[in-house]
Design a protein around this motif. Structure first.
Motif, PDB file in Angstrom:
ATOM      1  N   ALA A 164       3.624 -37.144 -72.133  1.00 44.38           N
ATOM      2  CA  ALA A 164       3.075 -36.387 -70.917  1.00 44.38           C
ATOM      3  C   ALA A 164       3.937 -35.895 -69.832  1.00 44.38           C
ATOM      4  CB  ALA A 164       1.672 -37.172 -70.364  1.00 44.38           C
ATOM      5  N   SER A 165       4.705 -36.910 -69.627  1.00 43.06           N
ATOM      6  CA  SER A 165       5.765 -36.861 -68.492  1.00 43.06           C
ATOM      7  C   SER A 165       6.997 -35.835 -68.952  1.00 43.06           C
ATOM      8  CB  SER A 165       6.518 -38.177 -68.065  1.00 43.06           C
ATOM      9  OG  SER A 165       6.938 -38.655 -68.834  1.00 43.06           O
ATOM     10  N   PHE A 186      -4.115 -29.626 -63.946  1.00 41.28           N
ATOM     11  CA  PHE A 186      -5.314 -30.249 -64.659  1.00 41.28           C
ATOM     12  C   PHE A 186      -5.082 -31.380 -65.392  1.00 41.28           C
ATOM     13  CE2 PHE A 186      -6.874 -25.828 -64.026  1.00 41.28           C
ATOM     14  CZ  PHE A 186      -7.890 -26.271 -62.832  1.00 41.28           C
ATOM     15  N   ALA A 187      -4.613 -31.244 -66.715  1.00 41.18           N
ATOM     16  CA  ALA A 187      -4.246 -32.104 -67.564  1.00 41.18           C
ATOM     17  C   ALA A 187      -3.298 -31.889 -68.543  1.00 41.18           C
ATOM     18  CB  ALA A 187      -5.798 -32.527 -68.219  1.00 41.18           C
ATOM     19  N   GLN A 188      -2.449 -33.101 -69.115  1.00 37.78           N
ATOM     20  CA  GLN A 188      -1.671 -32.544 -70.144  1.00 37.78           C
ATOM     21  C   GLN A 188      -2.344 -33.303 -71.423  1.00 37.78           C
ATOM     22  OE1 GLN A 188       1.492 -31.299 -69.693  1.00 37.78           O
ATOM     23  NE2 GLN A 188       1.049 -31.219 -67.579  1.00 37.78           N
ATOM     24  N   GLU A 189      -2.384 -32.353 -72.471  1.00 35.37           N
ATOM     25  CA  GLU A 189      -2.593 -32.585 -73.857  1.00 35.37           C
ATOM     26  C   GLU A 189      -1.368 -33.209 -74.443  1.00 35.37           C
ATOM     27  OE1 GLU A 189      -4.655 -29.237 -75.546  1.00 35.37           O
ATOM     28  OE2 GLU A 189      -6.200 -29.398 -74.309  1.00 35.37           O
ATOM     29  N   VAL A 190      -1.743 -34.275 -75.025  1.00 33.76           N
ATOM     30  CA  VAL A 190      -0.598 -34.883 -75.784  1.00 33.76           C
ATOM     31  C   VAL A 190      -1.257 -35.355 -77.183  1.00 33.76           C
ATOM     32  CG1 VAL A 190       0.770 -36.968 -75.980  1.00 33.76           C
ATOM     33  CG2 VAL A 190       0.376 -36.074 -73.636  1.00 33.76           C
ATOM     34  N   LYS A 191      -0.454 -35.102 -78.263  1.00 35.67           N
ATOM     35  CA  LYS A 191      -0.837 -35.037 -79.844  1.00 35.67           C
ATOM     36  C   LYS A 191      -0.227 -36.307 -80.322  1.00 35.67           C
ATOM     37  CE  LYS A 191      -2.239 -30.723 -80.870  1.00 35.67           C
ATOM     38  NZ  LYS A 191      -2.552 -29.485 -81.566  1.00 35.67           N
ATOM     39  N   LYS A 192      -0.878 -37.427 -80.495  1.00 34.10           N
ATOM     40  CA  LYS A 192      -0.490 -38.553 -80.945  1.00 34.10           C
ATOM     41  C   LYS A 192      -1.276 -38.966 -82.054  1.00 34.10           C
ATOM     42  CE  LYS A 192       2.397 -42.220 -80.137  1.00 34.10           C
ATOM     43  NZ  LYS A 192       3.624 -42.405 -80.309  1.00 34.10           N
TER      44      LYS A 192
END
Length: 162
Positions: free
Chosen positions: A58-59, A17-23
């Protein structure tokens, strides 16, 4: 086993689905090459540096998940091999016990044969000795011959069993 299945499903759901990235205190979702913030596409609104940083993170997360999946698969493979080896060991132990049991049986049969043979020889000598001395009545001689015949049958029976 149950935990492995749950972990596997979780890993697949995160990667597919999706990658959650906190920035910068915000949580971005990365789907393929698009970046979403609160469900809205913000890929074009971000500058190139932020975009690259988010995509790079994300990668990295995807790589970690893939590494975890590979490690999990390897662990499962090792577990399977261990079970297989344990099963083979049990089979070998069972075969060894069977062989030992068979050997004991053969030894017992051999011992019985030798005992029957020894008893027959001993009693034949005793019969011959008594016969030579003339100490046997016709009734005693008949009993001795029956006794020797039974011993001969026992010897033959022991020989057949071997």
């Amino acid at each position: 086993m149950k935990n492995y299945i749950i972990l596997l499903l979780l890993a697949f759901s995160l990667t597919s689905f999706a990658q959650e990235v906190k920035k910068d205190g915000k949580t971005y979702e990365v789907k393929k090459e698009k970046i979403f913030l609160n469900g809205e596409d913000v890929t074009e609104a971000l500058n190139i540096e932020e975009k690259e940083a988010i995509l790079k993170e994300a990668s990295a997360i995807t790589a970690k998940l893939k590494t975890a999946e590979k490690a999990e698969k390897e662990a499962k493979k090792l577990e399977k091999e261990a079970k297989k080896a344990e099963k083979a060991q049990k089979k070998a132990e069972k075969a060894q016990k069977k062989a030992e049991k068979e050997l004991k049986k053969k030894e017992k049969l051999q011992k019985n044969f030798e005992k029957a043979q020894s008893n027959l020889k001993k009693n034949q000598k005793k019969y011959e000795k008594l016969k030579k001395k003339g100490k046997l009545s016709p009734e005693d001689e008949r009993k001795w011959l029956e006794k020797l015949e039974k011993m001969t049958e026992k010897l033959e029976k022991a020989k057949r069993k071997m």
